[in-house]
Design an enzyme around this catalytic site. Structure first.
Site, PDB file in Angstrom:
ATOM      1  CB  SER A 241      18.702  37.199  58.797  1.00 58.52           C
ATOM      2  OG  SER A 241      18.752  37.729  57.505  1.00 58.52           O
ATOM      3  CG  ASN A 242      20.579  34.718  54.451  1.00 60.57           C
ATOM      4  OD1 ASN A 242      21.134  35.617  53.828  1.00 60.57           O
ATOM      5  ND2 ASN A 242      19.306  34.369  54.224  1.00 60.57           N
ATOM      6  CG  HIS A 243      26.558  35.249  56.832  1.00 58.35           C
ATOM      7  ND1 HIS A 243      26.761  36.006  57.952  1.00 58.35           N
ATOM      8  CD2 HIS A 243      26.736  33.963  57.217  1.00 58.35           C
ATOM      9  CE1 HIS A 243      27.070  35.230  58.968  1.00 58.35           C
ATOM     10  NE2 HIS A 243      27.041  33.982  58.549  1.00 58.35           N
TER      11      HIS A 243
END
Ligand code: C5P
Length: 221
Positions: free
Chosen positions: A25-27
């Protein structure tokens, strides 16, 4: 002017499963997209928020559809798009997803692990490809370098009406925080003219959302 118009907003990250326990995923926290959905609803639009996994309450008056993966977000948006007057694509969609997902938790070993990833489908580009002349499409570009060139290339490649650039080089912009520093590049209706650039100061994500919706409203005049 936005009253009773139907808008789709995407927000948050996507999660791409590796096995039943792990994902890529990402932030993204979804704050910018949720602020945009809230602002559209406040101005009377009917808003459908297609959201990746985030820890935020649904804004008042907004219908929320929860998705997990890039493919789920793609399916939801492509199905909704023909009934919409426009869309604001704020989600940080994963660019790659594992080619295969294990049914069971992968066991740890001493050897290096290689994951094979395949590209996900670009939702904004697909909506841009099928966009009618009565629909508006807004995209985001989160960049770390070559900001203007990258933003302008996405503006044309995805057939957007305007794109909102935020750079991770600007203090207070980007993931997680409550502030952002945005620059909007619009495609002028006159094809001979070059793109129009409007730069905003560091402000709250609510203020940035108001500027984005003001720009969108200007297209409706
Ligand atoms: O990831 P990228 O910088 O190309 O994203 C630019 C815009 O395209 C953003 O508005 C993002 O929400 C959208 N996008 C999308 N589907 C993807 C990748 C990006 O809708 N698979």
């Amino acid at each position: 002017m936005l009253k009773s118009k139907k808008y789709l907003v995407t927000a948050g990250p996507t999660q791409e499963a590796i096995d039943p326990v792990r994902y890529i995923s990402n932030h993204s926290t979804g704050k910018m997209g949720y602020a945009i959905a809230a602002e559209l609803a406040r101005r009377g639009a009917q808003v459908i928020l297609v959201s990746g996994p985030v820890c935020l309450p649904t804004p008042t008056g907004v219908r929320r559809i929860d998705v997990v993966s890039a493919e789920e977000m793609y399916q939801a948006c492509v199905e909704l798009w023909p009934q919409m007057d426009g869309a604001v694509m704020c989600a940080a969609v994963a660019d790659y997803t594992p080619v295969s997902v294990s049914d069971v938790k992968a066991k740890k070993s001493a050897a290096d692990l290689t994951l094979t990833l395949k590209p996900t489908r670009d939702i904004a580009a697909e909506l841009g490809r099928t966009k009618r002349t009565d629909q508006l499409l807004v995209g985001f570009a989160l960049e770390t370098d070559n900001e203007k060139v990258n933003a302008l290339s996405k503006l044309t490649r995805k057939n957007l009406d305007f794109i909102v650039l935020n750079s991770l080089r600007d203090a207070g912009a980007g993931f997680g925080g409550d502030t952002n520093k945005i620059t909007i590049f619009s495609r002028p209706t006159d094809p001979a003219a070059t793109s129009l650039k409007t730069e905003f100061p560091l402000e709250t994500k609510q203020q940035a959302a108001a500027h984005i919706i003001n720009t969108l409203s200007a297209f409706l005049k």
